[in-house]
Scaffold this active site. Structure first.
Site, PDB file in Angstrom:
ATOM      1  CB  CYS A 250     -35.357  -0.203  33.730  1.00 43.22           C
ATOM      2  SG  CYS A 250     -35.186   1.150  32.617  1.00 43.22           S
TER       3      CYS A 250
ATOM      4  CE  LYS B 210     -31.406 -11.589 -14.424  1.00 46.80           C
ATOM      5  NZ  LYS B 210     -31.352 -10.318 -13.178  1.00 46.80           N
TER       6      LYS B 210
ATOM      7  CD  GLU C  94       6.575  -1.449  -2.605  1.00 42.26           C
ATOM      8  OE1 GLU C  94       7.779  -1.684  -2.390  1.00 42.26           O
ATOM      9  OE2 GLU C  94       5.789  -2.298  -3.152  1.00 42.26           O
ATOM     10  CE1 TYR C  95      -2.165   1.771  -7.201  1.00 40.54           C
ATOM     11  CE2 TYR C  95      -2.895   3.655  -5.670  1.00 40.54           C
ATOM     12  CZ  TYR C  95      -3.107   2.893  -6.721  1.00 40.54           C
ATOM     13  OH  TYR C  95      -3.905   3.312  -7.782  1.00 40.54           O
TER      14      TYR C  95
ATOM     15  CD  GLU D  47     -22.857 -13.773 -19.421  1.00 42.04           C
ATOM     16  OE1 GLU D  47     -22.021 -14.397 -20.189  1.00 42.04           O
ATOM     17  OE2 GLU D  47     -23.565 -12.606 -19.385  1.00 42.04           O
TER      18      GLU D  47
ATOM     19  CE1 TYR E 288     -25.130  -7.024 -18.744  1.00 43.11           C
ATOM     20  CE2 TYR E 288     -24.195  -7.577 -16.659  1.00 43.11           C
ATOM     21  CZ  TYR E 288     -25.056  -6.974 -17.284  1.00 43.11           C
ATOM     22  OH  TYR E 288     -25.987  -6.049 -16.833  1.00 43.11           O
TER      23      TYR E 288
ATOM     24  CG  ASP F 111      -1.893  -1.058   1.253  1.00 42.34           C
ATOM     25  OD1 ASP F 111      -2.052  -1.556   0.095  1.00 42.34           O
ATOM     26  OD2 ASP F 111      -2.978  -1.090   2.122  1.00 42.34           O
TER      27      ASP F 111
END
Ligand code: IVH
Length: 699
Positions: A439, A135, A55-56, A133, A246, A53
């Site tokens: 209470c 849904k 480095e990024y 694929e 898709y 992280d």
């Protein structure tokens, strides 16, 4: 999208750029963009981070700094442009290049056989190749790329016109801002897909909302579509949306270019998009030559629908050949060449019989609907939280209403709406109590809050809930304690408060029915072990309002001992990451309150760890300091979270994926692609679970 040769180059380039950037600003900017885009693709599309992280962040900051110096170099596809500055006022309407159609639905094998017969008739062929694929259950979007640059993102709207939400779309890190479509001469392309929220991200978000006393979002679908319409892109970015594409709905190509061969079939087109860097179901989709195989696959897939990281509500079956698709055409509602196979509904109707009011550990009074038992998605639902008075009023719920109930995946059940058309006139208003049901003290509803509260901190309901929370799995993890035992011990006067857990009179417990010597020993051991829990768990267990697990970690990491927090005022607390004024106020108040300090003294005297052991043990003493680990496959000897904690305690770190930075891959049963990859790299030590335990012991 990147050949392995490019990957090696880009990885090296990233490391070089961390040290020094090119003297020519234009070159430096381009190099930084290339490696950041590559790192984003590895992280968000391939789930295999290549950079730490820090480095990024360093590379990102360098790019931002250079672009500030050379503003004329800023382009719309620079990774810095994902981070939008201002708020949108509202979303303008845009027309889709091609109308966004819906899908026709099927629910069983018979429907699918019918559909297949019609397809073959329409296409005039004997057999058809189908692509299947998932849904995805989210919000549909349409993206337009021009000359390879993301130009526009839009919601579905009415199918013809949608809302232009480009800035929010750019917050979805798995979507590339630029792609190499120009190579194929493609000048404009419109792609359809679904924006979804990872189930984990959704659960964490709701846990945070709950800690803040807010009503959780109903399901990942609502969360995704709601988030896309938030006017503040920074807030959108925080919600960590994902997208899956898709369908290519439209493209134009310059003359003189050959169409990529892949663009003859649906399967090929999604593989082609994947190669370009788009997230698609490339790995999940399957091709079948006969409808019987499709039906078999649908059946099997449904059994495992909860294994996917996203919510899916069915499968989509598409005719694979584009030529056949064109021959078959569309209706005004849906394409004839595709159909949805819907999984069994996770919605049902039932009768709302009564509403009970439960008092939580912070005194919040929650209305809970009691409905006629109804099975949904494999469990019988009888009780449903209604969160607060506003929710009840907004939904206009009445006792006696027939209600629509939904339970999606791991998500808690909720009432979608009452079916007002079924009312008989006998329904009754839901009356909120003015006094605590436990209470009997008067309830208060603080300004700007949606919940009514019992402010009597000695209210037995709150005390019991606080003890239960302290002992719970994610806090001190005193497993064998359980809600029922806490309630029983409290009622019998054996347990009065949190520190009392460590002073239970076991002779009295032994006298109770149902407690054998073994269960007493188990309970004692669990309580004893809890004394060594890390500080973040203790802080979480204290049940401070607005302090969820993540916030507890932030607080624990900031101090060496819990008592350091006695000296922190709101100003100092706000300097911590993600701590806002609301959290700061409740945390400061908690640690400045005499009773709470007394409770911590008691816990300390009982031997409960209140120190941040990580901070007090220099990292170098951890035998695994600087070493990186990853776990894969089904683990039998320990839970993944436990193993990860062991590594971190010894100073090691957990990586998100296999890369050249990984030192050890611990493999359980049925390890898959990660193991293959580690073997290929050749630099990763591969350990069995036992070998891992030996390593931990030895370090
Ligand atoms: S294809 C012309 N594929 O389901 C293309 N749609 O209930 C039509 N959806 O509006 C869409 N996953 O938002 C397609 N793999 C998938 C999908 C998918 C989810 C959504 C889409 C559509 C809705 C219809």
């Amino acid at each position: 999208m990147y050949a392995s040769k490019d990957e090696q180059y880009l990885y090296k380039q990233a490391k070089t750029l961390l040290e020094k950037t090119s003297a020519n600003a234009e070159d430096a900017i381009q190099q930084l963009r290339d490696v950041i885009n590559y790192a984003d693709w590895k992280y968000y599309v391939q789930s295999e981070p290549v950079l730490a992280d820090v480095e990024y962040d360093t590379l990102f900051k360098k790019l931002k700094h250079l672009e500030e110096q050379y503003p004329e170099q800023v382009t719309a596809d620079s990774p810095t442009q994902r981070v939008a500055m201002g708020l949108s006022e509202k979303f303008p309407a845009v027309s889709h290049l091609v109308p966004m159609l819906s899908l026709d639905n099927t629910y069983n094998a018979e429907d699918l056989l019918d559909w297949d017969r019609k397809c073959r008739e329409l296409a005039g062929v004997d057999t058809i190749e189908y692509c299947v694929e998932p849904k995805y259950d989210g919000a549909s979007i349409s993206l337009v790329y021009e000359d390879g640059i993301l130009k526009r993102g839009a919601t579905r709207g009415d199918g013809v016109m949608g809302e232009e939400i480009t800035t929010n779309i750019k917050q979805i890190r798995s979507l590339p801002l630029s792609v190499a479509t120009k190579k194929s001469g493609i000048t404009q392309i419109e792609i359809r897909g679904e924006v979804v929220i990872h189930k984990d991200v959704f659960a964490a978000y709701n846990a945070q909302r709950a800690a803040e006393g807010l009503a959780p979002l109903a399901n990942p679908r609502n969360a995704a579509s709601g988030t896309l319409r938030i006017l503040d892109p920074k807030e959108v970015s925080k919600r960590k949306l994902s997208a899956i594409l898709y369908h290519i709905s439209y493209y134009t190509q310059e003359q003189g270019h050959k169409l990529p061969e892949a663009l003859q079939t649906h399967y090929g087109s999604l593989q082609w998009l994947y190669q370009l860097g788009f997230p698609t179901p490339a790995k999940e989709m399957k091709v079948f030559r006969h409808i019987d195989e499709v039906i078999k696959f649908c059946d099997e897939f449904e059994q495992h629908r909860d294994d996917l990281p996203f919510e899916v509500d069915g499968l989509v079956i598409k005719v694979n050949s584009f030529e056949l698709q064109d021959r078959m055409g569309m209706t005004s509602h849906h394409p004839r060449w595709a159909v949805a196979y819907k999984f069994k509904a996770r919605q049902a109707t039932s009768k709302l019989r009564k509403v009970e009011f439960q008092v939580g550990r912070t005194g919040s009074v929650t209305p809970v609907a009691k409905i006629d038992p109804v099975p949904i998605g494999g469990v019988t639902v009888t009780s449903i939280s209604l969160f607060n008075e506003d929710v009840v009023r907004e939904k206009d719920l009445h006792i006696g209403d027939t209600v629509l109930v939904e339970r999606a995946g791991d998500v808690i059940p909720y009432i979608v709406k009452p079916l007002a058309e079924l009312r008989t006139g006998e329904e009754e208003k839901i009356v909120f109590p003015t006094h605590c049901p436990v209470c009997n003290e008067p309830l208060e509803r603080p300004e700007e809050e949606a919940v009514w509260r019992c402010i009597n901190i000695s209210c037995p309901a709150q005390v019991v809930e606080r003890i239960i929370h302290f002992a719970s799995k994610d806090a001190m993890d005193i497993r064998s304690m359980g809600d029922a035992n806490v309630r029983k011990f409290y009622e019998l006067g054996l347990l009065k408060d949190i520190p009392g857990i460590y002073h239970i009179d076991w002779d009295e417990v032994r006298k109770l029915g149902g407690f054998g010597e073994k269960s007493v020993t188990n309970l004692q051991t669990a309580i004893e072990n809890s004394k060594q829990q890390p500080l973040n768990r203790v802080i979480y267990g204290l049940g401070i309002r607005h302090v969820g697990e993540t916030m507890a970690k932030t607080l624990a990491n900031a101090v060496s001992h819990i008592k350091d927090l006695y000296d922190w005022d709101e100003e100092k607390l706000v300097s911590l990451e993600d701590v806002g004024p609301k959290v700061a106020a409740t945390v400061a108040h908690f640690f400045h309150t005499h009773e709470n300090r007394h409770m911590l003294d008691m816990l300390e005297a009982s031997g409960v760890n209140l120190a941040n052991q990580k901070k007090n043990t220099p990292q170098t003493e951890g035998g695994l300091s600087g070493k990186t680990f990853l776990f894969t496959g089904t683990l039998n000897r320990f839970k993944r979270s436990e193993a990860e904690e062991m590594v971190e305690e010894k100073g090691g770190a957990i990586l998100g994926g296999v890369s050249s930075k990984l030192n050890y891959l611990v493999v359980g049963e049925d390890a898959g692609s990660k193991l293959e990859k580690a073997k290929k790299l050749g630099t990763v030590a591969i350990l069995t679970e036992d070998e891992f335990l030996d390593l931990i012991k030895g370090s």
